[in-house]
Write an enzyme that holds these catalytic residues in place. Structure first.
Site, PDB file in Angstrom:
ATOM      1  N   ARG A  88      50.191 -50.276  19.646  1.00  0.00           N
ATOM      2  CA  ARG A  88      49.420 -49.144  19.121  1.00  0.00           C
ATOM      3  C   ARG A  88      50.287 -48.422  18.102  1.00  0.00           C
ATOM      4  O   ARG A  88      51.392 -47.965  18.424  1.00  0.00           O
ATOM      5  CB  ARG A  88      49.021 -48.213  20.259  1.00  0.00           C
ATOM      6  CG  ARG A  88      48.171 -47.023  19.837  1.00  0.00           C
ATOM      7  CD  ARG A  88      47.894 -46.114  21.028  1.00  0.00           C
ATOM      8  NE  ARG A  88      47.225 -46.833  22.093  1.00  0.00           N
ATOM      9  CZ  ARG A  88      47.585 -46.753  23.368  1.00  0.00           C
ATOM     10  NH1 ARG A  88      48.612 -46.006  23.745  1.00  0.00           N
ATOM     11  NH2 ARG A  88      46.922 -47.422  24.289  1.00  0.00           N
ATOM     12  N   ARG A 158      52.130 -38.486  22.458  1.00  0.00           N
ATOM     13  CA  ARG A 158      51.597 -39.670  21.789  1.00  0.00           C
ATOM     14  C   ARG A 158      50.989 -39.325  20.430  1.00  0.00           C
ATOM     15  O   ARG A 158      51.140 -38.225  19.937  1.00  0.00           O
ATOM     16  CB  ARG A 158      50.598 -40.356  22.712  1.00  0.00           C
ATOM     17  CG  ARG A 158      51.263 -40.781  24.034  1.00  0.00           C
ATOM     18  CD  ARG A 158      50.377 -41.660  24.857  1.00  0.00           C
ATOM     19  NE  ARG A 158      51.055 -42.138  26.067  1.00  0.00           N
ATOM     20  CZ  ARG A 158      50.512 -42.998  26.925  1.00  0.00           C
ATOM     21  NH1 ARG A 158      49.307 -43.481  26.701  1.00  0.00           N
ATOM     22  NH2 ARG A 158      51.182 -43.381  28.000  1.00  0.00           N
ATOM     23  N   LYS A 221      52.517 -39.159  30.419  1.00  0.00           N
ATOM     24  CA  LYS A 221      52.052 -39.154  29.036  1.00  0.00           C
ATOM     25  C   LYS A 221      51.528 -37.769  28.646  1.00  0.00           C
ATOM     26  O   LYS A 221      51.077 -36.994  29.489  1.00  0.00           O
ATOM     27  CB  LYS A 221      50.972 -40.201  28.838  1.00  0.00           C
ATOM     28  CG  LYS A 221      49.725 -40.013  29.697  1.00  0.00           C
ATOM     29  CD  LYS A 221      48.778 -41.183  29.525  1.00  0.00           C
ATOM     30  CE  LYS A 221      47.569 -41.058  30.457  1.00  0.00           C
ATOM     31  NZ  LYS A 221      46.664 -42.213  30.339  1.00  0.00           N
ATOM     32  N   LYS A 223      49.281 -35.723  25.397  1.00  0.00           N
ATOM     33  CA  LYS A 223      48.424 -35.950  24.232  1.00  0.00           C
ATOM     34  C   LYS A 223      48.134 -34.636  23.519  1.00  0.00           C
ATOM     35  O   LYS A 223      47.847 -33.620  24.164  1.00  0.00           O
ATOM     36  CB  LYS A 223      47.117 -36.622  24.664  1.00  0.00           C
ATOM     37  CG  LYS A 223      47.331 -38.006  25.285  1.00  0.00           C
ATOM     38  CD  LYS A 223      46.029 -38.622  25.754  1.00  0.00           C
ATOM     39  CE  LYS A 223      46.269 -40.006  26.356  1.00  0.00           C
ATOM     40  NZ  LYS A 223      45.008 -40.618  26.848  1.00  0.00           N
ATOM     41  N   CYS A 441      35.910 -48.420  26.123  1.00  0.00           N
ATOM     42  CA  CYS A 441      37.313 -48.837  26.010  1.00  0.00           C
ATOM     43  C   CYS A 441      37.370 -50.364  25.926  1.00  0.00           C
ATOM     44  O   CYS A 441      36.352 -51.053  25.986  1.00  0.00           O
ATOM     45  CB  CYS A 441      38.109 -48.331  27.206  1.00  0.00           C
ATOM     46  SG  CYS A 441      37.673 -49.127  28.769  1.00  0.00           S
ATOM     47  N   CYS A 447      43.043 -55.739  29.086  1.00  0.00           N
ATOM     48  CA  CYS A 447      43.640 -54.604  29.780  1.00  0.00           C
ATOM     49  C   CYS A 447      43.921 -54.948  31.238  1.00  0.00           C
ATOM     50  O   CYS A 447      42.999 -55.320  31.985  1.00  0.00           O
ATOM     51  CB  CYS A 447      42.720 -53.387  29.713  1.00  0.00           C
ATOM     52  SG  CYS A 447      43.404 -51.955  30.583  1.00  0.00           S
ATOM     53  N   CYS A 487      37.840 -48.602  33.896  1.00  0.00           N
ATOM     54  CA  CYS A 487      38.580 -48.081  35.042  1.00  0.00           C
ATOM     55  C   CYS A 487      38.583 -46.562  34.925  1.00  0.00           C
ATOM     56  O   CYS A 487      38.097 -46.019  33.928  1.00  0.00           O
ATOM     57  CB  CYS A 487      40.010 -48.649  35.076  1.00  0.00           C
ATOM     58  SG  CYS A 487      41.157 -47.846  33.938  1.00  0.00           S
ATOM     59  N   CYS A 491      40.379 -43.883  29.013  1.00  0.00           N
ATOM     60  CA  CYS A 491      40.578 -44.253  27.604  1.00  0.00           C
ATOM     61  C   CYS A 491      39.306 -44.142  26.768  1.00  0.00           C
ATOM     62  O   CYS A 491      39.369 -43.832  25.591  1.00  0.00           O
ATOM     63  CB  CYS A 491      41.150 -45.661  27.509  1.00  0.00           C
ATOM     64  SG  CYS A 491      42.799 -45.833  28.224  1.00  0.00           S
TER      65      CYS A 491
END
Length: 578
Positions: A88, A158, A221, A223, A441, A447, A487, A491
């Site tokens: 990414r 990110r 993470k 964002k 996603c 994935c 899931c 995303c």
């Protein structure tokens, strides 16, 4: 005690959170994200990365994956999974030049298993299916055109999103510049990326410093977005930190700061939940970087490093109290938040087709279903964008809705670019508003977290929903914000949709209702673990009621709450599970 100096157990504000997770050991022992990645790169015995390096490459923007469609077949042949990486890129604000585009197009065609470019909900592109012998070439190719993948995954800040608004170009340019500044300010300072992938000179000193992220980086993470009302195309409530642009006379004067949004959860674990961001208040422009650093360092020091499922900023706010967290940010930034300035979100989709901006320029937003740019039979999308890139003098803007804008087109070039777009299937007047407002996603086959299909599931499912809307006589503009994730990790941002499907098992999903058009409300689970046919039956019945009983201009999500079909989620954890 600072969590950035971890002991065997974590203590924050006098609270014992328990033993540190193994990821904390991994980061502490990584020598600032180096690990032994370079040794794994030279190991021809496996196509993958081993032990800690499997996690460490994420800080360099990559995830190790394999083709799950052929995993069992390879196992029968006594072969390891077909290991490869997804990369990414770091593209603050999603802006890329035609020259850069042609270079990434060439690499995808020549060096990835799938040949595609994937536009993502993080306003950037992904390469999928890059084998180990091509990984270093991939990073060096990107570096040669001024792109990197530093900190697009892992426990760091990110890719910074920014509203894609080519019409108000001057305001957008100001906001975009701040998105870039925030991205650079919060980047890791380690030289590991350059050493490993760009053959940079190795730094032997142990004195490298990470003044903002710290030597064990963030608990989880993180964002960040910059958003320009009334467009909420970045879905602010999906992010830890958001800067809402406040303009006066067309000029940016400051930001309202929203903290603590996030959508990921874990099936069956009620300590996890989606959460709206809290509005901390207004700041002037000159305090933007200070506040960004203060929020990040507070989360760095106070976030849960013992339980990664509760490690995001949203859980820190709920654990210590939003007012306590805000006061600490004010202390660290040397500022008092002012009262929030008025703003309103009214839409979040992309304006597909041509729009006219300032200075006589035009902008063409291309709808890319699921963001997948590939040459499909009869629709050579990837080739079409490359052909446009060969003649385009402006830039491209990737959107957080997985679409692509050809920005800055002079009137004299409009017809030529439109001709290329139509010839390659990039423009289609028959695309419904429902399809434009649906998203998924990646999920299978790449994935590793996917429990159910998403990208491959969505196109036919949207067709079925279109049929339901038509059946009940609803006009074209009365579409539903529809999103599917394979899931519960968030995303595809299903937990900000009017109808959100969250994968539970192959062919089964949890059905969530009650989000709104503006993206400011979390939906609630309506039915659990049901099949596609059951979902369509539920949607059919609900749309029938909506068509019959709705108020003027009432969105589907608002209707489901007013009609008592689903309860509104006002306080995320309490109402979400009530």
């Amino acid at each position: 005690m600072s969590a950035n100096q971890p002991t065997a157990n974590q203590q924050v504000l006098g609270e014992e959170l328990g033993p540190l997770s193994d990821n904390e050991r991994l980061k502490r022992e990584s020598h600032l994200l180096r690990g032994t990645i370079d040794q794994d790169l030279n190991d021809a015995m496996t196509g993958g990365f081993t032990a800690d390096n499997f996690q460490l490459i994420r800080f360099h923007g990559m995830y190790q994956q394999d083709d799950r469609d052929i995993r069992n077949e390879r196992a029968k042949q006594k072969l390891e999974p077909l290991h490869n990486v997804m990369l990414r890129a770091r593209m603050p604000g999603g802006i890329i030049t035609p020259t850069q585009w042609l270079a990434i197009d060439k690499f995808a065609s020549e060096h990835s298993l799938y040949g595609s470019i994937r536009l993502t909900t993080r306003q950037t592109f992904q390469f999928h299916g890059v084998l180990k012998p091509n990984i270093k070439l991939m990073h060096q190719t990107l570096n040669s055109i001024g792109i990197d993948s530093i900190a697009t995954a892992g426990d760091v800040n990110r890719n910074v999103l920014c509203t894609t608004n080519p019409v108000e170009s001057e305001l957008h340019q100001e906001a975009y510049e701040w998105a870039k500044k925030i991205s650079e300010h919060l980047l890791p300072k380690t030289k590991a990326y350059a050493e490993i992938w760009l053959d940079g000179e190795k730094v032997e000193s142990t004195e490298e410093d990470e003044p903002i992220l710290g030597k064990t980086y963030l608990p989880r993470k993180f964002k960040t977005t910059v958003v320009i009302p009334p467009q909420n195309d970045v879905d602010v409530h999906a992010n830890d930190l958001n800067f809402v642009a406040i303009a006066k006379d067309g000029k940016l004067v400051g930001f309202n700061v929203l903290v603590g949004g996030g959508l990921a959860m874990t099936h069956g674990d009620t300590s996890t939940y989606p959460r709206r961001a809290d509005d901390f208040g207004f700041i002037p422009l000159n305090k933007t970087l200070d506040v960004a650093a203060a929020v990040v360092t507070t989360q760095r020091d106070w976030g849960n490093r013992s339980n990664r499922k509760n490690a995001k900023t949203k859980y820190t706010l709920d654990r210590v109290g939003s007012d306590v967290f805000k006061a600490e940010v004010e202390k660290r930034a040397g500022i008092q938040f002012e009262a929030s300035r008025p703003y309103e979100f009214t839409e979040r989709g992309d304006r597909i087709g041509w729009v006219e901006g300032i200075e006589g320029n035009h902008h063409l937003a291309l709808f890319i279903e699921n963001g997948r740019l590939l040459d499909f039979p009869g629709k050579p999308l990837k080739t079409g964008v490359a052909e446009i890139a060969k003649i385009h003098k402006g830039d491209f803007r990737m959107t957080a809705n997985q679409n692509l804008i050809v920005a800055g087109v002079p009137k004299s070039q409009k017809a030529t670019i439109e001709k290329i777009a139509r010839e390659h299937g990039l423009m289609d007047d028959g695309i419904s508003e429902q399809r434009k407002n649906s998203m998924a996603c990646v999920a299978f086959p790449t994935c590793p977290l996917a429990m159910a299909e998403a990208e491959r599931f969505l196109p036919q499912f949207v067709t079925d929903v279109e049929g339901i809307l038509e059946k009940h006589g609803l006009p074209e503009q009365d579409n539903i914000i529809l999103r599917v994730t394979g899931c519960p990790n968030g995303c595809g941002r299903a937990m900000l949709a009017e109808i959100g499907l969250v994968g539970k098992a192959p062919g089964r999903y949890n059905l969530h209702l009650g989000g709104n058009r503006a993206g400011t409300r979390v939906p609630k689970m309506y039915k659990e673990n049901i099949t596609e046919n059951q979902i369509l039956e539920e949607i059919d019945a609900l749309v029938a009621l909506w068509a019959k009983e709705r108020q003027v201009d009432e969105g589907f999500g608002d209707f489901t709450i007013r009609a008592g079909i689903i309860n509104e989620v006002k306080v995320s954890k309490r109402d979400f599970y009530a």
